[in-house]
Design a protein around this motif. Sequence first.
Motif, short mmCIF file in Angstrom:
data_model
loop_
_atom_site.label_atom_id
_atom_site.label_comp_id
_atom_site.label_asym_id
_atom_site.label_seq_id
_atom_site.Cartn_x
_atom_site.Cartn_y
_atom_site.Cartn_z
N GLN A 144 7.89 -3.76 -2.14
CA GLN A 144 7.89 -2.53 -1.34
C GLN A 144 8.14 -2.85 0.14
OE1 GLN A 144 4.00 -1.13 -2.68
NE2 GLN A 144 4.95 0.77 -3.42
N VAL A 145 7.52 -3.91 0.65
CA VAL A 145 7.70 -4.28 2.05
C VAL A 145 9.13 -4.73 2.31
CG1 VAL A 145 6.94 -5.80 3.91
CG2 VAL A 145 5.26 -4.86 2.31
N VAL A 146 9.69 -5.51 1.40
CA VAL A 146 11.08 -5.94 1.52
C VAL A 146 11.99 -4.71 1.57
CG1 VAL A 146 12.99 -7.09 0.33
CG2 VAL A 146 10.76 -8.22 0.50
N HIS A 147 11.73 -3.73 0.71
CA HIS A 147 12.52 -2.48 0.68
C HIS A 147 12.39 -1.74 2.00
CE1 HIS A 147 12.79 1.91 0.03
NE2 HIS A 147 13.83 1.60 -0.73
N ASP A 148 11.17 -1.59 2.50
CA ASP A 148 10.94 -0.83 3.74
C ASP A 148 11.54 -1.55 4.95
OD1 ASP A 148 9.62 1.05 2.24
OD2 ASP A 148 7.63 0.26 2.67
N ALA A 149 11.46 -2.86 4.97
CA ALA A 149 12.05 -3.61 6.07
C ALA A 149 13.57 -3.50 6.06
CB ALA A 149 11.62 -5.08 6.01
N LYS A 158 8.18 1.88 8.78
CA LYS A 158 7.37 2.86 8.06
C LYS A 158 7.19 2.39 6.62
CE LYS A 158 7.01 7.64 6.46
NZ LYS A 158 7.65 8.97 6.35
N THR A 159 5.97 2.44 6.12
CA THR A 159 5.76 2.10 4.72
C THR A 159 6.00 3.32 3.84
OG1 THR A 159 4.22 1.23 3.07
CG2 THR A 159 3.27 2.57 4.83
N PRO A 169 10.93 -10.92 6.13
CA PRO A 169 10.96 -9.70 5.33
C PRO A 169 11.94 -9.71 4.16
CG PRO A 169 12.15 -9.38 7.39
CD PRO A 169 11.48 -10.71 7.49
N THR A 170 12.79 -10.74 4.07
CA THR A 170 13.72 -10.79 2.93
C THR A 170 13.25 -11.73 1.83
OG1 THR A 170 15.03 -12.55 3.98
CG2 THR A 170 15.68 -10.27 4.44
N ASP A 171 12.12 -12.39 2.04
CA ASP A 171 11.64 -13.35 1.06
C ASP A 171 10.23 -12.98 0.59
OD1 ASP A 171 10.92 -15.48 -0.51
OD2 ASP A 171 11.13 -17.02 1.05
N MET A 215 -15.55 -5.06 13.92
CA MET A 215 -14.82 -5.00 12.65
C MET A 215 -13.46 -4.35 12.88
SD MET A 215 -15.81 -3.02 9.14
CE MET A 215 -17.31 -3.95 9.00
N PHE A 216 -12.41 -4.99 12.39
CA PHE A 216 -11.09 -4.43 12.53
C PHE A 216 -10.75 -3.62 11.30
CE2 PHE A 216 -10.99 -6.29 16.30
CZ PHE A 216 -10.42 -7.55 16.47
N ARG A 217 -9.89 -2.64 11.45
CA ARG A 217 -9.50 -1.82 10.32
C ARG A 217 -8.00 -1.84 10.10
NH1 ARG A 217 -13.42 -1.28 6.66
NH2 ARG A 217 -15.36 -0.95 7.76
N ARG A 218 -7.35 -2.93 10.49
CA ARG A 218 -5.98 -3.13 10.07
C ARG A 218 -6.06 -3.90 8.76
NH1 ARG A 218 -4.30 -7.89 14.34
NH2 ARG A 218 -5.87 -9.38 13.71
N THR A 219 -4.93 -4.10 8.08
CA THR A 219 -4.93 -4.93 6.90
C THR A 219 -3.82 -5.95 7.01
OG1 THR A 219 -5.89 -3.29 5.43
CG2 THR A 219 -4.54 -4.97 4.41
N ARG A 220 -4.15 -7.19 6.88
CA ARG A 220 -3.17 -8.27 6.90
C ARG A 220 -2.83 -8.64 5.49
NH1 ARG A 220 -4.96 -12.95 10.51
NH2 ARG A 220 -4.25 -11.45 12.04
N HIS A 221 -1.55 -8.93 5.21
CA HIS A 221 -1.14 -9.34 3.88
C HIS A 221 -0.06 -10.40 4.01
CE1 HIS A 221 -1.25 -8.68 -0.42
NE2 HIS A 221 0.07 -8.67 -0.48
N VAL A 222 -0.14 -11.44 3.22
CA VAL A 222 0.89 -12.47 3.23
C VAL A 222 1.61 -12.39 1.89
CG1 VAL A 222 1.31 -14.93 3.41
CG2 VAL A 222 -0.48 -13.86 4.77
N LEU A 223 2.26 -12.70 1.63
CA LEU A 223 3.00 -12.75 0.37
C LEU A 223 4.40 -13.38 0.55
CD1 LEU A 223 2.57 -9.18 -0.84
CD2 LEU A 223 1.55 -11.19 -1.75
#
Length: 272
Positions: A129-134, A110-111, A62-64, A1-9
């Motif tokens: 939030q991800v766009v902002h952090d990137a 960094k998130t 990261p910009t879209d 079992m992995f404990r990372r988290t993948r997210h698409v958006l």
Amino acid sequence: MFRRTRHVLGLTAVLAGTLAVAAQPALAAQPIQPAQPVRAAQPAPSMTIGGGDGILVQVHNPTDPNTLHYEICTLTAVGYDAAGNLVGLTNAHCFIDPAGNKLVGDKVYKTTAPSGQGLSAAPLPTAQQVVHDAAAGAVGTSTYVSTPNNLASGGPAGLDYAVIQLDPTKVAPTNTVGGVTITSIGDIPPVGTRICKQGWRTGLTCGVLTGSDPIWFTSLIWTWGGDSGSPTVAGNTLIGNAWGAFHHTRITSILADLNARGGVGAGFHLAP
């Protein structure tokens, strides 16, 4: 079992005197030294980062917000290697894509999304939030990815760690994140000892150490997706990283492998 988290958006004046003295032979002219350039002051690092902080990896588009993809993990520790590089550690599987490729050279961010606590797990960062952090820029780059744990796949048992070379112009290292302060590195304590982890997704959770083998150990510590790489501690001593299914890799095994392999991360020690 992995404990990372993948997210698409990060005016000198020279004054001539008039005192009469005996004549002295003229001094030889001294060469004029060229003026040294004035160095601009370097800005202080803009982000404080340590073991237990959340990081964004495998960030694409990261910009879209509509096609954004990312995964989120947790740093194990931040320190320096023997060559003076600022280095972070986390899990290897954070840098393995769906095709099984190891992503050496992947940018790390960094998130700023708030972390969770126990059963009140943090919601995944929004696309905004991800766009902002990137947009704030990468804080580092992955330089080595080990064999992952492979517990679920039945493949060879790996140490499941990755090395990140951090940017010292952006990152100020810290040994305190949330409820954990790391002051030393050591081997695991006896079975039955209470140990804890500090992860981005579920914060500080604790449980007893339940078993061990030469490279891994197990516990009753709760983790969830996004906690991959969390520092596991006995008191203030870093003893491993958490990678899910109540499993951890011994930090002593990781550092032994790092030192034998050489390169970025070899000779890792905690930031003072």
